[in-house]
Design an enzyme around this catalytic site. Structure first.
Site, PDB file in Angstrom:
ATOM      1  N   HIS A  92     -20.022   5.669 -15.174  1.00 31.00           N
ATOM      2  CA  HIS A  92     -20.945   6.620 -14.556  1.00 31.00           C
ATOM      3  C   HIS A  92     -20.246   7.888 -14.074  1.00 31.00           C
ATOM      4  O   HIS A  92     -20.801   8.618 -13.253  1.00 31.00           O
ATOM      5  CB  HIS A  92     -21.673   5.959 -13.384  1.00 31.00           C
ATOM      6  CG  HIS A  92     -22.657   4.909 -13.794  1.00 31.00           C
ATOM      7  ND1 HIS A  92     -23.783   5.190 -14.528  1.00 31.00           N
ATOM      8  CD2 HIS A  92     -22.679   3.571 -13.569  1.00 31.00           C
ATOM      9  CE1 HIS A  92     -24.466   4.076 -14.740  1.00 31.00           C
ATOM     10  NE2 HIS A  92     -23.812   3.077 -14.178  1.00 31.00           N
ATOM     11  N   GLU A 112     -24.706  -8.018 -13.130  1.00 35.17           N
ATOM     12  CA  GLU A 112     -25.652  -7.022 -12.631  1.00 35.17           C
ATOM     13  C   GLU A 112     -27.007  -7.099 -13.324  1.00 35.17           C
ATOM     14  O   GLU A 112     -27.729  -6.101 -13.411  1.00 35.17           O
ATOM     15  CB  GLU A 112     -25.054  -5.618 -12.757  1.00 35.17           C
ATOM     16  CG  GLU A 112     -24.376  -5.305 -14.067  1.00 35.17           C
ATOM     17  CD  GLU A 112     -23.618  -3.981 -14.032  1.00 35.17           C
ATOM     18  OE1 GLU A 112     -23.791  -3.208 -13.074  1.00 35.17           O
ATOM     19  OE2 GLU A 112     -22.860  -3.717 -14.981  1.00 35.17           O
ATOM     20  N   ASP A 122     -27.990  -2.343  -9.875  1.00 35.82           N
ATOM     21  CA  ASP A 122     -28.543  -2.811 -11.143  1.00 35.82           C
ATOM     22  C   ASP A 122     -29.088  -4.226 -11.022  1.00 35.82           C
ATOM     23  O   ASP A 122     -30.106  -4.564 -11.636  1.00 35.82           O
ATOM     24  CB  ASP A 122     -27.481  -2.752 -12.238  1.00 35.82           C
ATOM     25  CG  ASP A 122     -27.229  -1.334 -12.725  1.00 35.82           C
ATOM     26  OD1 ASP A 122     -28.196  -0.561 -12.808  1.00 35.82           O
ATOM     27  OD2 ASP A 122     -26.078  -0.999 -13.013  1.00 35.82           O
TER      28      ASP A 122
END
Length: 260
Positions: A48, A157, A183
């Site tokens: 990310h 996740e 998540d």
């Protein structure tokens, strides 16, 4: 040159909590500076954050230049063999793999970190001698010692990963289960609410699975209070938010105070 060793791999087997920090800025200067902050580990994020393999290499060098105990961890964006190989060749000793949902996926992640050898004939890592990890060819025992020193962290996740968590935890070569709380909450139907009872129960199950397998459980904490709660709940590998978060919090607070 000295033998290739990974102090974080052995520390993951201990009971003391290890506190780290997410590096999201893509800055080698920030990485070097934060190596002086005293964290046990610093995670260079490729999933990310705007980091490619060259950026990762620069930040690994920067952290090493501080000559301090903070150990770098690299989160790869996926289980792509070519990318994992580049990150390992750059000198990463601990890798985090996102969204692992089965024991087969966990086993593949481990194989990607391993050279084919007598103890790991199914290892998928390609061999190259003149790379940074091997001291550009000067650390001659690197290929023989690397398999035992690379640490593999897998993220749980999703609801699917949660259902398989006990099998994932028992996968040989997995050193830590790491919860992606945002998540995981979304996958369980509670987007933006990681405090929901269902999510908290899921986290407890992940800690239990890790404990049973004799490995560490880790998690990302948004603040100090959350980090302490996670520590008390049995998590031993805890990220204390991210560089960009602390930068904004501190600078905003200073501005508010000076204007008051």
């Amino acid at each position: 040159m000295s033998t290739f060793t990974n102090p974080l791999k052995s520390r993951l087997k201990e009971t003391d909590p290890l506190f780290g920090l997410w590096l999201s800025l893509g800055s080698d200067a920030a990485a070097e500076a934060l190596a002086h902050a005293g964290y046990d580990w610093l995670l260079i994020d490729m999933e990310h954050s705007p980091n490619d393999s060259g950026d990762v290499t620069s930040q690994l060098r920067a952290i090493a230049a501080a000559h301090l105990p903070s150990e770098p961890v690299v989160r790869v964006p996926s289980s792509e063999a070519w990318l994992v190989k580049r990150v390992l060749d750059a000198g990463a000793r601990t890798l985090m793999f996102p969204n692992i949902e089965s024991a087969d996926e966990a086993a593949r992640a481990v194989r990607l970190t391993q050279y084919p050898s007598a103890g790991a004939l199914d290892g998928e890592r390609g061999v190259a001698g003149a790379v940074r990890a091997a001291g550009y060819g000067m650390r001659r025992d690197y290929v023989q010692t690397a398999n035992a020193q690379i640490a593999t962290i897998v993220q749980i996740e999703s609801a699917r990963g949660l259902q398989e968590v006990e099998k994932i935890a028992a996968t040989p070569g997995v050193d830590c289960l790491f919860v992606g709380p945002a998540d995981l909450a979304a996958s369980l139907g509670h987007l933006g609410d990681s405090k929901h009872a269902d999510v908290q129960a899921a986290m407890a199950r992940i800690v239990s699975a890790a404990d049973k397998a004799g490995i560490a459980a880790g998690i990302f904490a948004m603040d100090v209070a959350s980090a302490k709660q996670h520590r008390d709940a049995g998590f031993r590998f805890i990220a204390l938010a991210a560089d960009v978060m602390w930068m904004l919090r501190a600078t905003r607070q200073a501005l508010q105070e000076v204007r008051s």
